[in-house]
Design a protein around this motif. Structure first.
Motif, PDB file in Angstrom:
ATOM      1  N   ALA A  36     -40.114  10.695  -9.194  1.00 34.98           N
ATOM      2  CA  ALA A  36     -40.023   9.259  -8.959  1.00 34.98           C
ATOM      3  C   ALA A  36     -39.928   9.020  -7.463  1.00 34.98           C
ATOM      4  CB  ALA A  36     -38.806   8.680  -9.672  1.00 34.98           C
ATOM      5  N   SER A  65     -44.929   2.553  -5.629  1.00 34.80           N
ATOM      6  CA  SER A  65     -43.665   3.132  -6.087  1.00 34.80           C
ATOM      7  C   SER A  65     -43.796   3.452  -7.563  1.00 34.80           C
ATOM      8  CB  SER A  65     -42.508   2.154  -5.863  1.00 34.80           C
ATOM      9  OG  SER A  65     -42.315   1.944  -4.489  1.00 34.80           O
ATOM     10  N   SER A 100     -42.011   5.234 -10.960  1.00 34.01           N
ATOM     11  CA  SER A 100     -40.669   5.569 -11.430  1.00 34.01           C
ATOM     12  C   SER A 100     -40.615   6.204 -12.814  1.00 34.01           C
ATOM     13  CB  SER A 100     -39.795   4.310 -11.430  1.00 34.01           C
ATOM     14  OG  SER A 100     -40.354   3.330 -12.277  1.00 34.01           O
TER      15      SER A 100
END
Length: 118
Positions: free
Chosen positions: A59, A93, A95
């Motif tokens: 992540a 990003s 995750s």
């Protein structure tokens, strides 16, 4: 299958963008940037293997760096000086380790569009 994949479509020529180098970087703690892989798109404008597989996934923030200036230079576009867009950087990003992240990139010598695909 969880992974990070991409493909590139050349809007100027109406075809997949084959032969584009794609580098992938990971930003760890302290914002250090680490190159984790490099690939080249195939005849379908896709990378043949995932850029990041489920086993390699962490992540965090990733950067995909697309070398489109070289691609359009080989197609004899932007021949009067340096390309307007040489490299396109996409920072995302990620995750969810179980998710499949697909990043399509639509390109021309003068602009681009990116989105989260399926």
């Amino acid at each position: 299958m969880p992974a990070l994949t991409t493909h590139i479509l050349d809007l100027t020529h109406g075809q997949p963008a084959a032969g584009v180098a794609v580098e992938v970087f990971f930003f760890g703690s302290g914002a250090e940037k680490k190159k984790i892989t490099q690939s080249v798109t195939n005849a379908d404008g896709r990378v043949s293997e995932p850029l990041v597989s489920a086993d390699e996934f962490k992540a965090g923030e990733y950067e995909l760096l697309y070398h489109i200036g070289t691609y359009f230079g080989q197609k004899e576009m932007n021949s009067e000086g340096p390309p307007f867009l040489n490299r396109v950087s996409v920072r995302v990003s990620l995750s969810e380790a179980e998710a499949h992240y697909h990043i399509p990139l639509l390109i021309s010598p003068w602009g681009y569009q990116v989105y989260r695909g399926s």
